[in-house]
Design a protein around this motif. Sequence first.
Motif, mmCIF file in Angstrom:
data_model
loop_
_atom_site.group_PDB
_atom_site.id
_atom_site.type_symbol
_atom_site.label_atom_id
_atom_site.label_comp_id
_atom_site.label_asym_id
_atom_site.label_seq_id
_atom_site.Cartn_x
_atom_site.Cartn_y
_atom_site.Cartn_z
ATOM 1 N N TYR A 40 -9.446 6.003 -12.175
ATOM 2 C CA TYR A 40 -8.458 6.587 -11.261
ATOM 3 C C TYR A 40 -7.717 7.752 -11.914
ATOM 4 O O TYR A 40 -7.569 8.817 -11.304
ATOM 5 C CB TYR A 40 -7.461 5.522 -10.805
ATOM 6 C CG TYR A 40 -6.416 6.054 -9.841
ATOM 7 C CD1 TYR A 40 -6.757 6.388 -8.536
ATOM 8 C CD2 TYR A 40 -5.093 6.228 -10.245
ATOM 9 C CE1 TYR A 40 -5.813 6.871 -7.644
ATOM 10 C CE2 TYR A 40 -4.135 6.716 -9.367
ATOM 11 C CZ TYR A 40 -4.497 7.037 -8.062
ATOM 12 O OH TYR A 40 -3.556 7.536 -7.190
ATOM 13 N N THR A 41 -7.248 7.577 -13.134
ATOM 14 C CA THR A 41 -6.519 8.660 -13.793
ATOM 15 C C THR A 41 -7.442 9.834 -14.104
ATOM 16 O O THR A 41 -7.017 10.988 -14.060
ATOM 17 C CB THR A 41 -5.824 8.174 -15.073
ATOM 18 O OG1 THR A 41 -6.773 7.532 -15.942
ATOM 19 C CG2 THR A 41 -4.697 7.201 -14.759
ATOM 20 N N PRO A 71 -3.632 3.542 -7.480
ATOM 21 C CA PRO A 71 -3.504 3.907 -6.062
ATOM 22 C C PRO A 71 -2.335 3.189 -5.389
ATOM 23 O O PRO A 71 -1.625 3.777 -4.564
ATOM 24 C CB PRO A 71 -4.846 3.472 -5.462
ATOM 25 C CG PRO A 71 -5.792 3.442 -6.605
ATOM 26 C CD PRO A 71 -4.978 3.037 -7.792
ATOM 27 N N GLU A 72 -2.136 1.925 -5.741
ATOM 28 C CA GLU A 72 -1.074 1.133 -5.121
ATOM 29 C C GLU A 72 0.309 1.706 -5.415
ATOM 30 O O GLU A 72 1.194 1.723 -4.550
ATOM 31 C CB GLU A 72 -1.159 -0.325 -5.605
ATOM 32 C CG GLU A 72 -2.391 -1.072 -5.136
ATOM 33 C CD GLU A 72 -3.655 -0.768 -5.943
ATOM 34 O OE1 GLU A 72 -4.735 -1.245 -5.552
ATOM 35 O OE2 GLU A 72 -3.556 -0.052 -6.961
ATOM 36 N N LYS A 73 0.503 2.196 -6.624
ATOM 37 C CA LYS A 73 1.785 2.813 -6.988
ATOM 38 C C LYS A 73 1.905 4.209 -6.382
ATOM 39 O O LYS A 73 2.987 4.621 -5.967
ATOM 40 C CB LYS A 73 1.915 2.894 -8.509
ATOM 41 C CG LYS A 73 2.032 1.554 -9.207
ATOM 42 C CD LYS A 73 2.078 1.748 -10.722
ATOM 43 C CE LYS A 73 2.114 0.410 -11.452
ATOM 44 N NZ LYS A 73 2.084 0.600 -12.935
ATOM 45 N N MET A 74 0.782 4.930 -6.324
ATOM 46 C CA MET A 74 0.812 6.314 -5.853
ATOM 47 C C MET A 74 1.229 6.398 -4.391
ATOM 48 O O MET A 74 1.974 7.304 -4.002
ATOM 49 C CB MET A 74 -0.547 6.975 -6.056
ATOM 50 C CG MET A 74 -0.540 8.494 -5.943
ATOM 51 S SD MET A 74 0.366 9.305 -7.292
ATOM 52 C CE MET A 74 -0.768 9.061 -8.674
ATOM 53 N N LEU A 106 -8.824 4.662 -1.180
ATOM 54 C CA LEU A 106 -9.250 3.703 -2.207
ATOM 55 C C LEU A 106 -8.723 2.302 -1.904
ATOM 56 O O LEU A 106 -9.429 1.303 -2.096
ATOM 57 C CB LEU A 106 -8.765 4.155 -3.592
ATOM 58 C CG LEU A 106 -9.395 5.434 -4.145
ATOM 59 C CD1 LEU A 106 -8.813 5.772 -5.506
ATOM 60 C CD2 LEU A 106 -10.915 5.319 -4.242
ATOM 61 N N ILE A 107 -7.493 2.226 -1.438
ATOM 62 C CA ILE A 107 -6.910 0.924 -1.104
ATOM 63 C C ILE A 107 -7.580 0.322 0.124
ATOM 64 O O ILE A 107 -7.968 -0.858 0.131
ATOM 65 C CB ILE A 107 -5.390 1.066 -0.875
ATOM 66 C CG1 ILE A 107 -4.683 1.419 -2.182
ATOM 67 C CG2 ILE A 107 -4.814 -0.238 -0.302
ATOM 68 C CD1 ILE A 107 -3.239 1.830 -2.009
ATOM 69 N N GLU A 108 -7.733 1.135 1.166
ATOM 70 C CA GLU A 108 -8.248 0.635 2.439
ATOM 71 C C GLU A 108 -9.743 0.327 2.405
ATOM 72 O O GLU A 108 -10.203 -0.639 3.028
ATOM 73 C CB GLU A 108 -7.963 1.658 3.536
ATOM 74 C CG GLU A 108 -6.476 1.845 3.821
ATOM 75 C CD GLU A 108 -6.180 3.059 4.680
ATOM 76 O OE1 GLU A 108 -7.153 3.711 5.137
ATOM 77 O OE2 GLU A 108 -4.996 3.365 4.893
ATOM 78 N N LYS A 109 -10.507 1.151 1.651
ATOM 79 C CA LYS A 109 -11.969 1.017 1.690
ATOM 80 C C LYS A 109 -12.561 0.353 0.446
ATOM 81 O O LYS A 109 -13.619 -0.288 0.531
ATOM 82 C CB LYS A 109 -12.597 2.402 1.880
ATOM 83 C CG LYS A 109 -14.077 2.384 2.192
ATOM 84 C CD LYS A 109 -14.575 3.782 2.551
ATOM 85 C CE LYS A 109 -16.059 3.767 2.896
ATOM 86 N NZ LYS A 109 -16.551 5.123 3.264
ATOM 87 N N TYR A 110 -11.873 0.489 -0.692
ATOM 88 C CA TYR A 110 -12.469 0.016 -1.944
ATOM 89 C C TYR A 110 -11.569 -0.949 -2.717
ATOM 90 O O TYR A 110 -11.769 -1.162 -3.913
ATOM 91 C CB TYR A 110 -12.791 1.218 -2.844
ATOM 92 C CG TYR A 110 -13.791 2.188 -2.243
ATOM 93 C CD1 TYR A 110 -15.148 1.880 -2.225
ATOM 94 C CD2 TYR A 110 -13.373 3.395 -1.693
ATOM 95 C CE1 TYR A 110 -16.069 2.758 -1.674
ATOM 96 C CE2 TYR A 110 -14.283 4.282 -1.141
ATOM 97 C CZ TYR A 110 -15.626 3.962 -1.131
ATOM 98 O OH TYR A 110 -16.533 4.842 -0.582
ATOM 99 N N ASN A 111 -10.580 -1.532 -2.032
ATOM 100 C CA ASN A 111 -9.665 -2.483 -2.683
ATOM 101 C C ASN A 111 -8.980 -1.897 -3.918
ATOM 102 O O ASN A 111 -8.733 -2.589 -4.904
ATOM 103 C CB ASN A 111 -10.416 -3.767 -3.074
ATOM 104 C CG ASN A 111 -10.927 -4.528 -1.861
ATOM 105 O OD1 ASN A 111 -10.212 -4.709 -0.879
ATOM 106 N ND2 ASN A 111 -12.186 -4.952 -1.927
ATOM 107 N N GLY A 112 -8.707 -0.586 -3.845
ATOM 108 C CA GLY A 112 -7.990 0.067 -4.936
ATOM 109 C C GLY A 112 -8.848 0.477 -6.109
ATOM 110 O O GLY A 112 -8.330 0.963 -7.122
#
Length: 222
Positions: A40-41, A71-74, A106-112
Amino acid sequence: MEFDSNYFDYIFETFQNALKKKKRQLPSVSLIALKMNTPYTVLISTLISLRTKDDVTLKASERLFSLADTPEKMVLLSDEEIEKAIFPAGFYKRKAQNIKSISNVLIEKYNGVVPATQEELLALPGVGIKTANLTLNLGFNIDAICVDCHVHQIANRIGWINTKTPEESVVALEAIMPKRFWIPLNELLVAYGQNICLSISPLCSECPIAESCKKIGVKYSR
Protein backbone atom coordinates in the motif's frame (compact mmCIF):
# COMPACT_ATOMS: atom_id res chain seq x y z
CA MET A 1 25.27 -4.90 -30.19
CA GLU A 2 24.33 -8.21 -28.57
CA PHE A 3 22.20 -8.10 -25.44
CA ASP A 4 22.49 -11.16 -23.27
CA SER A 5 22.80 -11.96 -19.59
CA ASN A 6 26.56 -11.32 -19.57
CA TYR A 7 26.10 -7.93 -21.22
CA PHE A 8 23.56 -6.77 -18.64
CA ASP A 9 25.71 -8.15 -15.82
CA TYR A 10 28.49 -5.88 -17.12
CA ILE A 11 26.19 -2.86 -17.45
CA PHE A 12 24.76 -3.21 -13.96
CA GLU A 13 28.18 -3.69 -12.37
CA THR A 14 29.84 -0.78 -14.17
CA PHE A 15 26.92 1.60 -13.57
CA GLN A 16 26.82 0.67 -9.89
CA ASN A 17 30.58 1.25 -9.58
CA ALA A 18 30.26 4.65 -11.27
CA LEU A 19 27.46 5.61 -8.87
CA LYS A 20 29.54 4.70 -5.81
CA LYS A 21 31.64 7.79 -6.50
CA LYS A 22 28.55 10.00 -6.20
CA LYS A 23 26.87 11.28 -3.05
CA ARG A 24 23.39 9.96 -3.63
CA GLN A 25 20.49 8.21 -2.02
CA LEU A 26 18.05 5.63 -3.28
CA PRO A 27 15.03 6.83 -5.26
CA SER A 28 12.22 8.02 -2.99
CA VAL A 29 9.87 5.08 -3.53
CA SER A 30 12.70 2.61 -2.87
CA LEU A 31 13.37 4.38 0.43
CA ILE A 32 9.70 4.20 1.36
CA ALA A 33 9.69 0.48 0.48
CA LEU A 34 12.70 -0.12 2.73
CA LYS A 35 11.26 1.87 5.65
CA MET A 36 7.64 0.73 5.54
CA ASN A 37 7.67 -2.35 3.30
CA THR A 38 3.97 -2.62 2.48
CA PRO A 39 2.39 -2.80 -0.99
CA TYR A 40 0.00 0.00 0.00
CA THR A 41 2.71 2.52 0.90
CA VAL A 42 4.63 1.60 -2.27
CA LEU A 43 1.51 2.10 -4.38
CA ILE A 44 0.60 5.45 -2.84
CA SER A 45 4.16 6.85 -2.81
CA THR A 46 4.58 5.87 -6.47
CA LEU A 47 1.36 7.69 -7.29
CA ILE A 48 2.68 10.77 -5.45
CA SER A 49 5.99 10.54 -7.35
CA LEU A 50 4.44 11.07 -10.79
CA ARG A 51 5.75 14.34 -12.29
CA THR A 52 7.30 15.19 -8.94
CA LYS A 53 10.92 15.54 -7.85
CA ASP A 54 12.35 12.79 -5.68
CA ASP A 55 12.98 14.87 -2.56
CA VAL A 56 9.44 16.28 -2.72
CA THR A 57 8.01 12.77 -3.13
CA LEU A 58 9.87 11.44 -0.11
CA LYS A 59 8.83 14.26 2.23
CA ALA A 60 5.24 14.26 0.97
CA SER A 61 4.96 10.49 1.41
CA GLU A 62 6.40 10.61 4.90
CA ARG A 63 3.98 13.39 5.93
CA LEU A 64 1.01 11.48 4.55
CA PHE A 65 1.97 8.13 6.07
CA SER A 66 2.47 9.73 9.47
CA LEU A 67 -1.26 10.43 9.29
CA ALA A 68 -2.43 7.26 7.55
CA ASP A 69 -0.53 4.26 6.24
CA THR A 70 -3.42 1.88 5.50
CA PRO A 71 -6.54 2.21 3.34
CA GLU A 72 -8.72 2.07 6.46
CA LYS A 73 -6.91 5.04 8.02
CA MET A 74 -6.67 6.95 4.73
CA VAL A 75 -10.43 7.06 4.12
CA LEU A 76 -10.88 8.78 7.49
CA LEU A 77 -8.88 11.77 6.23
CA SER A 78 -10.52 14.56 4.29
CA ASP A 79 -9.37 15.41 0.78
CA GLU A 80 -8.00 18.65 2.21
CA GLU A 81 -5.90 16.82 4.80
CA ILE A 82 -4.40 14.59 2.10
CA GLU A 83 -3.78 17.60 -0.15
CA LYS A 84 -2.00 19.46 2.64
CA ALA A 85 0.18 16.43 3.43
CA ILE A 86 1.36 15.82 -0.14
CA PHE A 87 1.73 19.45 -1.28
CA PRO A 88 3.74 20.56 -3.30
CA ALA A 89 3.71 17.30 -5.27
CA GLY A 90 2.62 17.84 -8.87
CA PHE A 91 -1.16 17.72 -9.41
CA TYR A 92 -1.59 17.24 -5.66
CA LYS A 93 -5.36 17.90 -5.71
CA ARG A 94 -6.00 15.20 -8.31
CA LYS A 95 -3.61 12.83 -6.54
CA ALA A 96 -5.41 13.38 -3.24
CA GLN A 97 -8.70 12.43 -4.89
CA ASN A 98 -7.12 9.32 -6.44
CA ILE A 99 -5.52 8.28 -3.14
CA LYS A 100 -8.90 8.49 -1.42
CA SER A 101 -10.65 6.65 -4.27
CA ILE A 102 -7.99 3.91 -4.38
CA SER A 103 -8.30 3.40 -0.64
CA ASN A 104 -12.08 3.06 -0.91
CA VAL A 105 -11.79 0.55 -3.76
CA LEU A 106 -9.23 -1.51 -1.84
CA ILE A 107 -11.55 -1.69 1.17
CA GLU A 108 -14.72 -2.42 -0.80
CA LYS A 109 -13.28 -4.85 -3.36
CA TYR A 110 -10.13 -6.33 -1.82
CA ASN A 111 -10.72 -6.21 1.96
CA GLY A 112 -8.08 -3.51 2.28
CA VAL A 113 -5.38 -5.55 0.52
CA VAL A 114 -3.52 -4.27 -2.56
CA PRO A 115 -3.99 -6.71 -5.48
CA ALA A 116 -0.88 -8.35 -6.86
CA THR A 117 -1.66 -8.41 -10.58
CA GLN A 118 -0.95 -5.77 -13.20
CA GLU A 119 -4.50 -5.96 -14.56
CA GLU A 120 -6.10 -5.25 -11.18
CA LEU A 121 -3.65 -2.48 -10.33
CA LEU A 122 -4.26 -0.74 -13.65
CA ALA A 123 -7.98 -0.69 -12.89
CA LEU A 124 -7.41 1.48 -9.81
CA PRO A 125 -8.01 5.25 -10.15
CA GLY A 126 -4.97 7.13 -11.48
CA VAL A 127 -2.78 4.02 -11.76
CA GLY A 128 -0.77 3.63 -14.98
CA ILE A 129 1.78 1.07 -16.09
CA LYS A 130 4.68 2.70 -14.21
CA THR A 131 2.79 2.77 -10.91
CA ALA A 132 1.46 -0.76 -11.38
CA ASN A 133 4.82 -2.30 -12.23
CA LEU A 134 6.75 -0.51 -9.49
CA THR A 135 4.15 -1.70 -6.99
CA LEU A 136 4.64 -5.25 -8.25
CA ASN A 137 8.44 -4.81 -8.01
CA LEU A 138 8.86 -3.23 -4.62
CA GLY A 139 5.59 -4.25 -2.99
CA PHE A 140 5.46 -7.92 -3.99
CA ASN A 141 8.91 -8.74 -5.45
CA ILE A 142 7.19 -9.73 -8.71
CA ASP A 143 9.21 -9.40 -11.92
CA ALA A 144 8.00 -6.41 -13.94
CA ILE A 145 9.82 -3.64 -15.80
CA CYS A 146 9.04 -0.18 -14.47
CA VAL A 147 9.79 2.54 -17.03
CA ASP A 148 9.93 6.17 -15.99
CA CYS A 149 11.52 9.09 -17.86
CA HIS A 150 15.06 8.01 -16.88
CA VAL A 151 14.66 4.38 -17.94
CA HIS A 152 12.97 5.39 -21.19
CA GLN A 153 15.60 7.97 -22.10
CA ILE A 154 18.71 6.00 -21.12
CA ALA A 155 17.57 2.76 -22.78
CA ASN A 156 16.94 4.65 -26.01
CA ARG A 157 20.09 6.79 -25.68
CA ILE A 158 22.36 3.76 -25.34
CA GLY A 159 20.63 2.05 -28.25
CA TRP A 160 19.04 -0.88 -26.45
CA ILE A 161 15.62 0.00 -27.85
CA ASN A 162 14.00 2.46 -30.24
CA THR A 163 10.68 3.59 -28.79
CA LYS A 164 8.58 6.74 -28.56
CA THR A 165 6.78 6.22 -25.26
CA PRO A 166 7.48 4.60 -21.87
CA GLU A 167 4.66 2.15 -22.56
CA GLU A 168 6.41 1.00 -25.73
CA SER A 169 9.67 0.80 -23.80
CA VAL A 170 8.22 -1.68 -21.32
CA VAL A 171 7.41 -4.12 -24.13
CA ALA A 172 10.72 -3.56 -25.93
CA LEU A 173 12.81 -4.04 -22.79
CA GLU A 174 10.92 -7.19 -21.83
CA ALA A 175 11.95 -8.64 -25.21
CA ILE A 176 15.71 -8.13 -24.71
CA MET A 177 16.32 -8.25 -20.96
CA PRO A 178 16.47 -11.43 -18.83
CA LYS A 179 13.88 -11.39 -16.05
CA ARG A 180 16.40 -11.23 -13.21
CA PHE A 181 17.20 -7.66 -14.25
CA TRP A 182 13.60 -6.46 -14.42
CA ILE A 183 13.19 -5.44 -10.78
CA PRO A 184 16.55 -3.67 -10.22
CA LEU A 185 16.47 -1.90 -13.61
CA ASN A 186 14.35 1.04 -12.48
CA GLU A 187 16.31 1.80 -9.33
CA LEU A 188 19.62 1.62 -11.20
CA LEU A 189 18.67 3.80 -14.17
CA VAL A 190 16.81 6.35 -12.05
CA ALA A 191 19.95 6.85 -9.98
CA TYR A 192 22.12 6.86 -13.10
CA GLY A 193 19.87 9.39 -14.82
CA GLN A 194 19.87 11.67 -11.79
CA ASN A 195 23.64 11.59 -11.30
CA ILE A 196 25.49 10.78 -14.55
CA CYS A 197 23.32 10.24 -17.63
CA LEU A 198 21.51 13.52 -17.16
CA SER A 199 18.60 14.47 -19.38
CA ILE A 200 20.39 17.58 -20.64
CA SER A 201 24.17 17.60 -21.09
CA PRO A 202 24.95 14.16 -19.62
CA LEU A 203 28.26 13.55 -17.86
CA CYS A 204 29.71 11.27 -20.53
CA SER A 205 33.21 11.85 -19.14
CA GLU A 206 32.12 9.93 -16.01
CA CYS A 207 30.31 7.13 -17.84
CA PRO A 208 32.16 3.79 -18.16
CA ILE A 209 30.38 2.90 -21.42
CA ALA A 210 30.79 6.29 -23.11
CA GLU A 211 32.81 4.85 -26.00
CA SER A 212 30.25 2.19 -26.90
CA CYS A 213 27.14 4.26 -26.14
CA LYS A 214 25.32 5.43 -29.26
CA LYS A 215 24.41 8.73 -27.51
CA ILE A 216 21.15 8.90 -29.45
CA GLY A 217 19.55 12.31 -29.01
CA VAL A 218 22.55 13.77 -27.15
CA LYS A 219 23.49 17.21 -28.50
CA TYR A 220 25.79 18.32 -25.70
CA SER A 221 27.71 16.37 -23.10
CA ARG A 222 30.38 16.98 -20.48
